[in-house]
Motif scaffolding. Structure first.
Motif, PDB file in Angstrom:
ATOM      1  N   MET A   1       0.826  -1.190   0.000  1.00 52.93           N
ATOM      2  CA  MET A   1       0.000   0.000   0.000  1.00 52.93           C
ATOM      3  C   MET A   1       0.873   1.258   0.000  1.00 52.93           C
ATOM      4  N   MET A   2       0.404   2.262  -0.693  1.00 58.47           N
ATOM      5  CA  MET A   2       1.129   3.524  -0.788  1.00 58.47           C
ATOM      6  C   MET A   2       1.405   4.058   0.621  1.00 58.47           C
ATOM      7  N   ARG A   3       2.627   4.505   0.822  1.00 58.73           N
ATOM      8  CA  ARG A   3       2.986   5.093   2.118  1.00 58.73           C
ATOM      9  C   ARG A   3       3.345   6.552   1.910  1.00 58.73           C
ATOM     10  N   CYS A   4       2.828   7.390   2.788  1.00 55.87           N
ATOM     11  CA  CYS A   4       3.088   8.817   2.707  1.00 55.87           C
ATOM     12  C   CYS A   4       3.602   9.314   4.048  1.00 55.87           C
ATOM     13  N   ASP A   5       4.584  10.199   3.974  1.00 52.81           N
ATOM     14  CA  ASP A   5       5.072  10.910   5.153  1.00 52.81           C
ATOM     15  C   ASP A   5       5.078  12.400   4.835  1.00 52.81           C
ATOM     16  N   VAL A   6       4.671  13.194   5.806  1.00 52.87           N
ATOM     17  CA  VAL A   6       4.757  14.647   5.704  1.00 52.87           C
ATOM     18  C   VAL A   6       5.557  15.113   6.920  1.00 52.87           C
ATOM     19  N   ASP A   7       6.614  15.856   6.656  1.00 48.71           N
ATOM     20  CA  ASP A   7       7.523  16.295   7.721  1.00 48.71           C
ATOM     21  C   ASP A   7       7.950  15.120   8.599  1.00 48.71           C
ATOM     22  N   ASN A   8       8.294  14.011   7.948  1.00 52.13           N
ATOM     23  CA  ASN A   8       8.795  12.783   8.594  1.00 52.13           C
ATOM     24  C   ASN A   8       7.797  12.108   9.519  1.00 52.13           C
ATOM     25  N   GLN A  10       4.084   9.834   9.499  1.00 55.50           N
ATOM     26  CA  GLN A  10       3.173   9.115   8.616  1.00 55.50           C
ATOM     27  C   GLN A  10       1.887   9.924   8.401  1.00 55.50           C
ATOM     28  N   PHE A  11       1.411   9.908   7.138  1.00 49.94           N
ATOM     29  CA  PHE A  11       0.245  10.689   6.745  1.00 49.94           C
ATOM     30  C   PHE A  11      -0.627   9.826   5.846  1.00 49.94           C
ATOM     31  N   ASP A  12      -1.924   9.879   6.048  1.00 50.32           N
ATOM     32  CA  ASP A  12      -2.869   9.077   5.275  1.00 50.32           C
ATOM     33  C   ASP A  12      -2.931   9.579   3.827  1.00 50.32           C
ATOM     34  N   PRO A  13      -2.539   8.747   2.836  1.00 52.66           N
ATOM     35  CA  PRO A  13      -2.581   9.186   1.442  1.00 52.66           C
ATOM     36  C   PRO A  13      -3.997   9.528   0.965  1.00 52.66           C
ATOM     37  N   GLY A  14      -5.004   9.075   1.681  1.00 53.56           N
ATOM     38  CA  GLY A  14      -6.382   9.411   1.348  1.00 53.56           C
ATOM     39  C   GLY A  14      -6.714  10.878   1.587  1.00 53.56           C
ATOM     40  N   HIS A  15      -5.808  11.591   2.273  1.00 50.18           N
ATOM     41  CA  HIS A  15      -6.022  13.015   2.555  1.00 50.18           C
ATOM     42  C   HIS A  15      -5.170  13.924   1.667  1.00 50.18           C
ATOM     43  N   LEU A  16      -4.583  13.337   0.611  1.00 47.33           N
ATOM     44  CA  LEU A  16      -3.743  14.109  -0.298  1.00 47.33           C
ATOM     45  C   LEU A  16      -4.525  14.608  -1.503  1.00 47.33           C
ATOM     46  N   ILE A  17      -4.084  15.718  -2.033  1.00 46.05           N
ATOM     47  CA  ILE A  17      -4.506  16.213  -3.338  1.00 46.05           C
ATOM     48  C   ILE A  17      -3.261  16.879  -3.925  1.00 46.05           C
ATOM     49  N   TYR A  18      -3.330  17.266  -5.177  1.00 44.77           N
ATOM     50  CA  TYR A  18      -2.188  17.949  -5.772  1.00 44.77           C
ATOM     51  C   TYR A  18      -2.636  19.281  -6.349  1.00 44.77           C
ATOM     52  N   ARG A  19      -1.701  20.174  -6.409  1.00 44.29           N
ATOM     53  CA  ARG A  19      -1.969  21.516  -6.914  1.00 44.29           C
ATOM     54  C   ARG A  19      -1.746  21.501  -8.426  1.00 44.29           C
ATOM     55  N   VAL A  38       5.349   4.427  -3.767  1.00 44.76           N
ATOM     56  CA  VAL A  38       4.356   3.769  -4.605  1.00 44.76           C
ATOM     57  C   VAL A  38       4.967   2.469  -5.109  1.00 44.76           C
ATOM     58  N   THR A  39       4.282   1.357  -4.906  1.00 48.68           N
ATOM     59  CA  THR A  39       4.808   0.063  -5.342  1.00 48.68           C
ATOM     60  C   THR A  39       4.590  -0.128  -6.842  1.00 48.68           C
ATOM     61  N   ASP A  40       5.356  -1.032  -7.410  1.00 49.05           N
ATOM     62  CA  ASP A  40       5.169  -1.384  -8.820  1.00 49.05           C
ATOM     63  C   ASP A  40       3.740  -1.857  -9.065  1.00 49.05           C
ATOM     64  N   ASP A  41       3.206  -2.678  -8.163  1.00 48.81           N
ATOM     65  CA  ASP A  41       1.838  -3.186  -8.323  1.00 48.81           C
ATOM     66  C   ASP A  41       0.818  -2.047  -8.336  1.00 48.81           C
ATOM     67  N   GLU A  42       1.031  -1.048  -7.486  1.00 53.54           N
ATOM     68  CA  GLU A  42       0.122   0.113  -7.477  1.00 53.54           C
ATOM     69  C   GLU A  42       0.201   0.869  -8.799  1.00 53.54           C
ATOM     70  N   LEU A  43       1.411   1.003  -9.327  1.00 50.74           N
ATOM     71  CA  LEU A  43       1.561   1.653 -10.626  1.00 50.74           C
ATOM     72  C   LEU A  43       0.832   0.858 -11.708  1.00 50.74           C
ATOM     73  N   LEU A  44       1.011  -0.446 -11.703  1.00 50.01           N
ATOM     74  CA  LEU A  44       0.377  -1.275 -12.722  1.00 50.01           C
ATOM     75  C   LEU A  44      -1.151  -1.251 -12.612  1.00 50.01           C
ATOM     76  N   GLY A 133       9.353  -0.367  -6.201  1.00 49.88           N
ATOM     77  CA  GLY A 133       8.470   0.775  -6.319  1.00 49.88           C
ATOM     78  C   GLY A 133       9.286   2.037  -6.520  1.00 49.88           C
ATOM     79  N   TYR A 134       8.635   3.163  -6.304  1.00 52.96           N
ATOM     80  CA  TYR A 134       9.280   4.455  -6.493  1.00 52.96           C
ATOM     81  C   TYR A 134       9.013   5.358  -5.297  1.00 52.96           C
ATOM     82  N   LEU A 135      10.008   6.172  -4.993  1.00 50.93           N
ATOM     83  CA  LEU A 135       9.911   7.160  -3.931  1.00 50.93           C
ATOM     84  C   LEU A 135       9.784   8.529  -4.582  1.00 50.93           C
ATOM     85  N   LEU A 136       8.683   9.210  -4.285  1.00 53.00           N
ATOM     86  CA  LEU A 136       8.458  10.568  -4.768  1.00 53.00           C
ATOM     87  C   LEU A 136       8.681  11.499  -3.594  1.00 53.00           C
TER      88      LEU A 136
END
Length: 144
Positions: A1-8, A10-19, A38-44, A133-136
């Motif tokens: 599952m996608m993992r998100c961190d904000v200012d080090n 953990q942050f729920d990726p369900g609360h993200l949007i982009y500008r 983001v994992t390869d499987d999530e990308l696929l 996967g990839y780290l953004l």
């Protein structure tokens, strides 16, 4: 599952949007560092169609113009997302950062409900291959 961190933290990726309007410009509010794995499987599972559309457009453009914007893709025969993940991971990382950031963000978080938005991604500064996967990484800001 996608993992998100904000200012080090953990942050729920369900609360993200982009500008999308003003992406990368100063939002005139305090910025925070974010990272998204983001994992390869999530990308696929989420990014297959946008990637295919991009590749088709690159091929069409290359056939119409004498110079290619991304000559590596032409040389490789416009590989599929699966092919990029298995054999051309560094090139894919560069494409995600420089060309496909909106399509990627839309595929990953574009369906998050507006009522849940808490953090807006302002810019992806770096995309790196993390083996499975990839780290953004980049900057964004808290909403509200």
């Amino acid at each position: 599952m996608m993992r998100c961190d904000v200012d080090n933290e953990q942050f729920d990726p369900g609360h993200l949007i982009y500008r999308d309007q003003g992406y990368g410009a100063d939002p005139e509010r305090p910025l925070s560092q974010f990272s998204l794995v983001v994992t390869d499987d999530e990308l696929l599972s989420t990014f297959l169609e946008p990637f295919s559309v991009f590749m088709s457009q690159c091929k069409e453009d290359d056939e119409s113009f004498s110079e290619s914007d991304i000559p590596e893709l032409k040389t490789l025969g416009y590989p599929s997302l699966e092919g990029m993940l298995s054999s051309h991971r560094r090139l894919l990382a560069g494409l995600l950062k420089d060309f496909l950031y909106f399509q990627l963000l839309d595929a990953l978080i574009g369906k998050n409900p507006r009522s849940g938005w808490r953090f807006a991604i302002n810019e992806i500064a770096e995309v790196s291959d993390e083996e499975m996967g990839y780290l953004l990484q980049g900057k964004g800001y808290f909403i509200g």
